[in-house]
Design a protein around this motif. Structure first.
Motif, PDB file in Angstrom:
ATOM      1  N   ALA A 100       0.836  -1.186   0.000  1.00 15.84           N
ATOM      2  CA  ALA A 100       0.000   0.000   0.000  1.00 15.84           C
ATOM      3  C   ALA A 100       0.875   1.242   0.000  1.00 15.84           C
ATOM      4  CB  ALA A 100      -0.902   0.005   1.224  1.00 15.84           C
ATOM      5  N   ALA A 101       0.260   2.365  -0.346  1.00 11.63           N
ATOM      6  CA  ALA A 101       0.948   3.643  -0.247  1.00 11.63           C
ATOM      7  C   ALA A 101       0.317   4.395   0.921  1.00 11.63           C
ATOM      8  CB  ALA A 101       0.791   4.426  -1.539  1.00 11.63           C
ATOM      9  N   HIS A 102       1.100   4.693   1.940  1.00 10.91           N
ATOM     10  CA  HIS A 102       0.598   5.392   3.129  1.00 10.91           C
ATOM     11  C   HIS A 102       0.887   6.880   2.952  1.00 10.91           C
ATOM     12  CE1 HIS A 102      -0.002   1.563   5.281  1.00 10.91           C
ATOM     13  NE2 HIS A 102       1.028   1.167   4.547  1.00 10.91           N
ATOM     14  N   VAL A 103      -0.208   7.644   2.801  1.00 10.11           N
ATOM     15  CA  VAL A 103      -0.058   9.075   2.504  1.00 10.11           C
ATOM     16  C   VAL A 103      -0.248   9.877   3.789  1.00 10.11           C
ATOM     17  CG1 VAL A 103      -0.934  11.001   1.140  1.00 10.11           C
ATOM     18  CG2 VAL A 103      -0.970   8.676   0.202  1.00 10.11           C
ATOM     19  N   ARG A 104       0.609  10.845   4.000  1.00  9.40           N
ATOM     20  CA  ARG A 104       0.471  11.735   5.162  1.00  9.40           C
ATOM     21  C   ARG A 104       0.727  13.166   4.694  1.00  9.40           C
ATOM     22  NH1 ARG A 104       1.055  11.198  10.797  1.00  9.40           N
ATOM     23  NH2 ARG A 104       1.548   8.988  10.611  1.00  9.40           N
ATOM     24  N   LEU A 105      -0.070  14.082   5.190  1.00 10.81           N
ATOM     25  CA  LEU A 105       0.140  15.493   4.856  1.00 10.81           C
ATOM     26  C   LEU A 105       1.083  16.117   5.882  1.00 10.81           C
ATOM     27  CD1 LEU A 105      -3.511  16.559   3.923  1.00 10.81           C
ATOM     28  CD2 LEU A 105      -1.703  15.692   2.447  1.00 10.81           C
ATOM     29  N   THR A 106       2.001  16.897   5.391  1.00 14.27           N
ATOM     30  CA  THR A 106       3.009  17.475   6.289  1.00 14.27           C
ATOM     31  C   THR A 106       3.145  18.965   6.045  1.00 14.27           C
ATOM     32  OG1 THR A 106       4.846  17.208   4.738  1.00 14.27           O
ATOM     33  CG2 THR A 106       4.323  15.307   6.109  1.00 14.27           C
ATOM     34  N   ASP A 107       3.954  19.580   6.877  1.00 12.25           N
ATOM     35  CA  ASP A 107       4.194  21.027   6.714  1.00 12.25           C
ATOM     36  C   ASP A 107       5.484  21.308   5.947  1.00 12.25           C
ATOM     37  OD1 ASP A 107       1.901  21.796   8.092  1.00 12.25           O
ATOM     38  OD2 ASP A 107       2.893  21.441  10.028  1.00 12.25           O
ATOM     39  N   SER A 108       6.131  20.262   5.452  1.00 15.70           N
ATOM     40  CA  SER A 108       7.389  20.499   4.726  1.00 15.70           C
ATOM     41  C   SER A 108       7.096  21.053   3.334  1.00 15.70           C
ATOM     42  CB  SER A 108       8.190  19.192   4.625  1.00 15.70           C
ATOM     43  OG  SER A 108       7.570  18.328   3.708  1.00 15.70           O
ATOM     44  N   ALA A 109       8.138  21.364   2.607  1.00 15.16           N
ATOM     45  CA  ALA A 109       7.967  21.980   1.286  1.00 15.16           C
ATOM     46  C   ALA A 109       8.055  20.958   0.157  1.00 15.16           C
ATOM     47  CB  ALA A 109       9.052  23.041   1.079  1.00 15.16           C
ATOM     48  N   GLU A 110       8.430  19.731   0.496  1.00 16.37           N
ATOM     49  CA  GLU A 110       8.681  18.755  -0.564  1.00 16.37           C
ATOM     50  C   GLU A 110       7.757  17.561  -0.459  1.00 16.37           C
ATOM     51  OE1 GLU A 110      12.786  17.938   0.297  1.00 16.37           O
ATOM     52  OE2 GLU A 110      13.413  18.990  -1.537  1.00 16.37           O
ATOM     53  N   VAL A 111       7.434  17.022  -1.613  1.00 12.28           N
ATOM     54  CA  VAL A 111       6.780  15.713  -1.651  1.00 12.28           C
ATOM     55  C   VAL A 111       7.877  14.672  -1.501  1.00 12.28           C
ATOM     56  CG1 VAL A 111       5.576  14.060  -3.102  1.00 12.28           C
ATOM     57  CG2 VAL A 111       4.858  16.447  -3.084  1.00 12.28           C
ATOM     58  N   VAL A 112       7.702  13.794  -0.541  1.00 16.53           N
ATOM     59  CA  VAL A 112       8.724  12.769  -0.300  1.00 16.53           C
ATOM     60  C   VAL A 112       8.088  11.398  -0.475  1.00 16.53           C
ATOM     61  CG1 VAL A 112      10.299  11.771   1.404  1.00 16.53           C
ATOM     62  CG2 VAL A 112       9.958  14.252   1.317  1.00 16.53           C
ATOM     63  N   VAL A 113       8.727  10.568  -1.247  1.00 17.96           N
ATOM     64  CA  VAL A 113       8.260   9.193  -1.414  1.00 17.96           C
ATOM     65  C   VAL A 113       9.377   8.272  -0.959  1.00 17.96           C
ATOM     66  CG1 VAL A 113       7.415   7.453  -3.021  1.00 17.96           C
ATOM     67  CG2 VAL A 113       6.852   9.862  -3.385  1.00 17.96           C
ATOM     68  N   ARG A 114       9.039   7.344  -0.083  1.00 25.24           N
ATOM     69  CA  ARG A 114      10.054   6.416   0.394  1.00 25.24           C
ATOM     70  C   ARG A 114       9.533   5.000   0.289  1.00 25.24           C
ATOM     71  NH1 ARG A 114      13.001   7.975   5.710  1.00 25.24           N
ATOM     72  NH2 ARG A 114      11.038   7.463   6.710  1.00 25.24           N
ATOM     73  N   ALA A 115      10.482   4.080   0.054  1.00 28.97           N
ATOM     74  CA  ALA A 115      10.114   2.674  -0.092  1.00 28.97           C
ATOM     75  C   ALA A 115      11.321   1.826   0.267  1.00 28.97           C
ATOM     76  CB  ALA A 115       9.683   2.400  -1.530  1.00 28.97           C
ATOM     77  N   PRO A 116      11.108   0.559   0.577  1.00 29.90           N
ATOM     78  CA  PRO A 116      12.266  -0.311   0.814  1.00 29.90           C
ATOM     79  C   PRO A 116      13.146  -0.344  -0.440  1.00 29.90           C
ATOM     80  CG  PRO A 116      10.240  -1.405   1.471  1.00 29.90           C
ATOM     81  CD  PRO A 116       9.835  -0.159   0.750  1.00 29.90           C
ATOM     82  N   SER A 117      14.455  -0.394  -0.222  1.00 29.74           N
ATOM     83  CA  SER A 117      15.381  -0.424  -1.345  1.00 29.74           C
ATOM     84  C   SER A 117      15.012  -1.543  -2.294  1.00 29.74           C
ATOM     85  CB  SER A 117      16.807  -0.639  -0.851  1.00 29.74           C
ATOM     86  OG  SER A 117      17.307   0.545  -0.344  1.00 29.74           O
TER      87      SER A 117
ATOM     88  N   SER B 289       5.571  -1.683   0.521  1.00 28.76           N
ATOM     89  CA  SER B 289       4.693  -0.550   0.788  1.00 28.76           C
ATOM     90  C   SER B 289       5.477   0.747   0.673  1.00 28.76           C
ATOM     91  CB  SER B 289       4.097  -0.671   2.190  1.00 28.76           C
ATOM     92  OG  SER B 289       3.170  -1.728   2.213  1.00 28.76           O
ATOM     93  N   PHE B 290       4.753   1.824   0.429  1.00 27.65           N
ATOM     94  CA  PHE B 290       5.401   3.121   0.198  1.00 27.65           C
ATOM     95  C   PHE B 290       4.893   4.125   1.219  1.00 27.65           C
ATOM     96  CE2 PHE B 290       5.606   0.779  -3.632  1.00 27.65           C
ATOM     97  CZ  PHE B 290       6.723   1.193  -4.310  1.00 27.65           C
ATOM     98  N   GLU B 291       5.732   5.070   1.508  1.00 26.06           N
ATOM     99  CA  GLU B 291       5.319   6.157   2.386  1.00 26.06           C
ATOM    100  C   GLU B 291       5.413   7.445   1.574  1.00 26.06           C
ATOM    101  OE1 GLU B 291       6.628   6.449   6.662  1.00 26.06           O
ATOM    102  OE2 GLU B 291       7.747   8.075   5.761  1.00 26.06           O
ATOM    103  N   ILE B 292       4.309   8.181   1.509  1.00 29.92           N
ATOM    104  CA  ILE B 292       4.289   9.406   0.705  1.00 29.92           C
ATOM    105  C   ILE B 292       3.913  10.578   1.606  1.00 29.92           C
ATOM    106  CG2 ILE B 292       3.240  10.562  -1.282  1.00 29.92           C
ATOM    107  CD1 ILE B 292       2.609   7.799  -2.431  1.00 29.92           C
ATOM    108  N   ARG B 293       4.732  11.584   1.612  1.00 32.94           N
ATOM    109  CA  ARG B 293       4.446  12.778   2.416  1.00 32.94           C
ATOM    110  C   ARG B 293       4.212  13.944   1.453  1.00 32.94           C
ATOM    111  NH1 ARG B 293       7.967  12.230   7.890  1.00 32.94           N
ATOM    112  NH2 ARG B 293       7.453  10.054   8.229  1.00 32.94           N
ATOM    113  N   ILE B 294       3.088  14.561   1.654  1.00 37.32           N
ATOM    114  CA  ILE B 294       2.687  15.638   0.737  1.00 37.32           C
ATOM    115  C   ILE B 294       2.505  16.933   1.524  1.00 37.32           C
ATOM    116  CG2 ILE B 294       0.884  16.407  -0.861  1.00 37.32           C
ATOM    117  CD1 ILE B 294       0.256  13.444  -1.361  1.00 37.32           C
ATOM    118  N   PRO B 295       3.105  18.011   1.094  1.00 40.96           N
ATOM    119  CA  PRO B 295       2.927  19.293   1.795  1.00 40.96           C
ATOM    120  C   PRO B 295       1.458  19.753   1.746  1.00 40.96           C
ATOM    121  CG  PRO B 295       4.775  19.396   0.248  1.00 40.96           C
ATOM    122  CD  PRO B 295       4.073  18.111  -0.011  1.00 40.96           C
TER     123      PRO B 295
END
Lengths: 247, 196
Positions: free
Chosen positions: A158-175, A197-203
């Motif tokens: 799954a892709a776990h999306v979280r909204l953040t206060d940072s300025a960048e969209v960050v996508v992370r996943a196991p290597s 699974s992926f972790e996505i952080r969206i400003p």
């Protein structure tokens, strides 16, 4: 006081200091025994050194110029090696950086294969928050609109999306779970054959970010509001299934 | 040429320049001239020493040349050039011996041990001379490397200082050790004569 062995040898070889040599000669003038010992040592040495000549061979006719040529040749011999290494590294770099090159994926796959595998567990895998050394990812500054594209659906994950206060969209996943590429308005996650699974952080301030999985829109957020599912609270992580929904 | 003549080069400005010169560049003329003089004076002595030490003229020629190549590439003279050359040549000689020893061990495993003997004398070499050569070779080969080197270096006229530096000995001990080496050589040679 008679001459000792060291004094006799040094006298024979001219290795006595001036004062010691004078003293030795003075002693020899009045000491028959030491004179005889010095004569015997001299005779024996001459015999031994003469015998050594029996094993001699002719000295090769080589000049200093030949040595200089050989020394210069030795210096130049390393140049082709150095040039070869530089050219090889250059070709490898170009091949790696070329668009569409399979090398980055091969390197990622190799890295993932070499890295230790996580232990099997009966519990479902948590969202990717593994140590940095086993996580790959990408960060981009979103423009007016950003499309995050998963190229494929997956068997699981799954892709776990979280909204953040940072300025960048960050996508992370196991290597090794995916490879990433991006341009101005598009972030492509090539997850073919992936299962992670992926972790996505969206400003929150992003004007518009949309997530597509295998061409199907799955998530849309506009200025901190989840437009695709208004019931979702903005601070709640939102899980997007990457499984294939098609019948 | 003696060492004083070579050393005197280090006193002038050119020598100061050569001591800082990278080894890969061609050395300046002053170094090359001094190198040629050192080579002419010292190469025959170094070759003869290595030839007597190893019993292999081709190897001795290779090692002596290699030592001079290293000095040329160094681009400057060490404090005691003769002793430096001897040390380099002896290190090369030990490397050759060690690699041969390793190879021989491998060959022995696969082929079984072989007896090693001196090469046959040249056809034009008289029997008496060939016998003397064989006997002296056997005596030298039976000595320790230190005693053999000491004896052979002195036979080539090297100073006690050069001998001490190249063989890592205390210079004050060279005389006594040399007397023992000569005595060991004579005793072994006479034993070889008495043997049937």
């Amino acid at each position: 006081m008679h001459l000792d062995e060291t004094q006799i040898q040094r006298l024979l070889h001219g290795e006595l200091a001036r004062a010691g040599e004078l003293a030795a000669h003075e002693h020899l003038e009045r000491c028959d025994a030491c004179r005889e010992r010095v004569s015997a040592a001299e005779r024996e040495e001459a015999e031994v050194f003469a015998l050594l000549g029996a094993v001699d061979h002719r000295v090769p006719a080589i000049g200093a110029q030949a040595i200089a040529v050989r020394a210069r040749a030795r210096g130049n011999r390393r140049l082709p090696w150095a040039a070869g290494i530089v050219v090889t590294l250059g070709i490898a770099g170009v091949a790696y950086a070329a668009p569409g090159s399979p090398l980055p994926r091969l390197v990622s796959a190799l890295t993932a294969w070499v890295q230790p595998k996580p232990e099997l567990s009966a519990r479902p895998a948590p969202p990717p928050s593994a140590p940095a050394s086993t996580v790959a990812g990408v960060a981009v500054v979103p423009g007016d609109r950003l499309l995050i594209v998963f190229t494929s659906s997956q068997v699981e994950g799954a892709a776990h999306v979280r909204l953040t206060d940072s300025a960048e969209v960050v996508v992370r996943a196991p290597s090794g779970a995916a490879t990433f590429s991006s341009d101005t308005n598009r972030l492509v996650i090539d997850n073919r054959d992936g299962v992670g699974s992926f972790e996505i952080r969206i400003p929150r301030a992003s004007p518009r970010v949309e997530i597509l999985v295998d061409g199907a829109p799955r998530f849309l957020v506009e200025r901190g509001v989840v437009a695709s599912d208004p019931a979702v609270a903005v601070d709640t992580p939102y899980a997007i299934s990457l499984a294939d929904r098609r019948p | 040429m003696d060492s004083v003549r070579v050393m005197s080069l280090r006193d002038d400005a050119t020598a100061a320049l050569t001591s800082r010169m990278p080894a890969r560049l061609d050395p300046p003329m002053a170094f090359r001239d001094a190198f040629a003089a050192l080579f002419d004076a010292h190469f025959p002595r170094l070759f003869r020493f290595l030839d007597r030490l190893s019993g292999e003229p081709e190897l001795a020629a290779d090692l002596a040349q290699e030592a001079f190549v290293k000095l040329y590439r160094r681009g400057s003279f060490p404090d005691a050039p003769e002793a430096w050359l001897i040390s380099v040549a002896m290190n090369l000689f030990r490397n050759v011996k060690a690699s041969r020893s390793r190879r021989r061990r491998l060959l022995t495993v696969s082929r079984g041990a072989r007896a090693h003997s001196d090469p046959p004398p040249a056809p034009d070499e008289g029997c008496e001379r060939a016998e003397a050569r064989r006997r002296v070779r056997n005596v030298l080969d039976g000595m320790t490397e230190r005693e053999r080197s000491l004896l052979l270096l002195r036979a080539e006229g090297y100073s006690y200082r050069d001998i001490a530096v190249s063989l890592r000995l205390n210079e004050a001990s060279v005389g006594v050790l040399l007397a023992r080496a000569k005595e060991a050589f004579r005793a072994s040679y006479e034993d070889a004569f008495d043997a049937p």
